[in-house]
Design a protein around this motif. Structure first.
Motif: not given
Length: 182
Positions: A134, A136, A139, A145, A149, A154-155, A158, A173-176
């Protein structure tokens, strides 16, 4: 005694070499951070009141945390200079590692954080038991970000940030990215 698997201490990807921090990184680290304070302070709470003692403490913690398997912090080196830092952290719970990164203000917009993060993703998924990575960020930190991306994260949500950034709004914002199925 069985050795615990860990990521490589030196990784090269594109224009960057990631290497575990060393004691002799004190002056280059301090210089890179202090030259970038206006760029880092809005997004990196640790950059507030940054001193030589802060840098020395970070280097000592980095060595200890690496040995304990809690964090794997790296200097981002390009063109022979320390250009930033990144790391894999265990703070998101079992089965996951979080990536963090920062880049010297004069070296932004060159893809260094993206190259470093791509290398860390590869290292993370080489480790047994890691099924997700992840990233993070606040935002309001739109530039951060861009890294997940570009790497196909994938987001997924939050959440309130435990250590809000001064320039942000405290919403992370949490992206994984999950381990590819073999």
């Amino acid at each position: 005694m069985t050795e615990r698997p860990e990521p490589d201490e030196v990784i090269t990807r594109g224009q960057v070499t990631l290497r575990s921090y060393r004691e002799d990184d004190l002056d280059p680290l301090l210089q890179a951070v202090t030259e970038s304070l206006d760029h880092l302070r809005p997004w990196m709470p640790w950059a507030a009141n940054y001193t030589r003692q802060s840098a020395a403490g970070f280097l000592a913690r980095s060595a200890r945390d690496w040995a304990d398997g809690l964090e794997y912090n790296y200097a981002i080196v390009t063109d022979g200079a320390l250009a930033g830092g990144c790391g894999l952290m265990t703070r998101i719970g079992p089965g996951g590692l979080e990536i963090g990164y920062w880049v010297h203000r004069a070296r932004t917009r060159r893809g260094l954080a993206t190259m470093a993060s791509a290398a860390l993703v590869e290292q993370a998924f080489r480790l047994p038991g890691v099924d997700r990575v992840e990233i993070i960020h606040d935002e309001l930190n739109v530039a951060s970000g861009g890294v997940p991306r570009k790497l196909g994260f994938t987001e997924v949500g939050r959440q309130p940030l435990s250590d809000p950034a001064p320039g942000g709004n405290g919403v992370g914002v949490v992206w994984r990215l999950t381990r590819p199925v073999a």
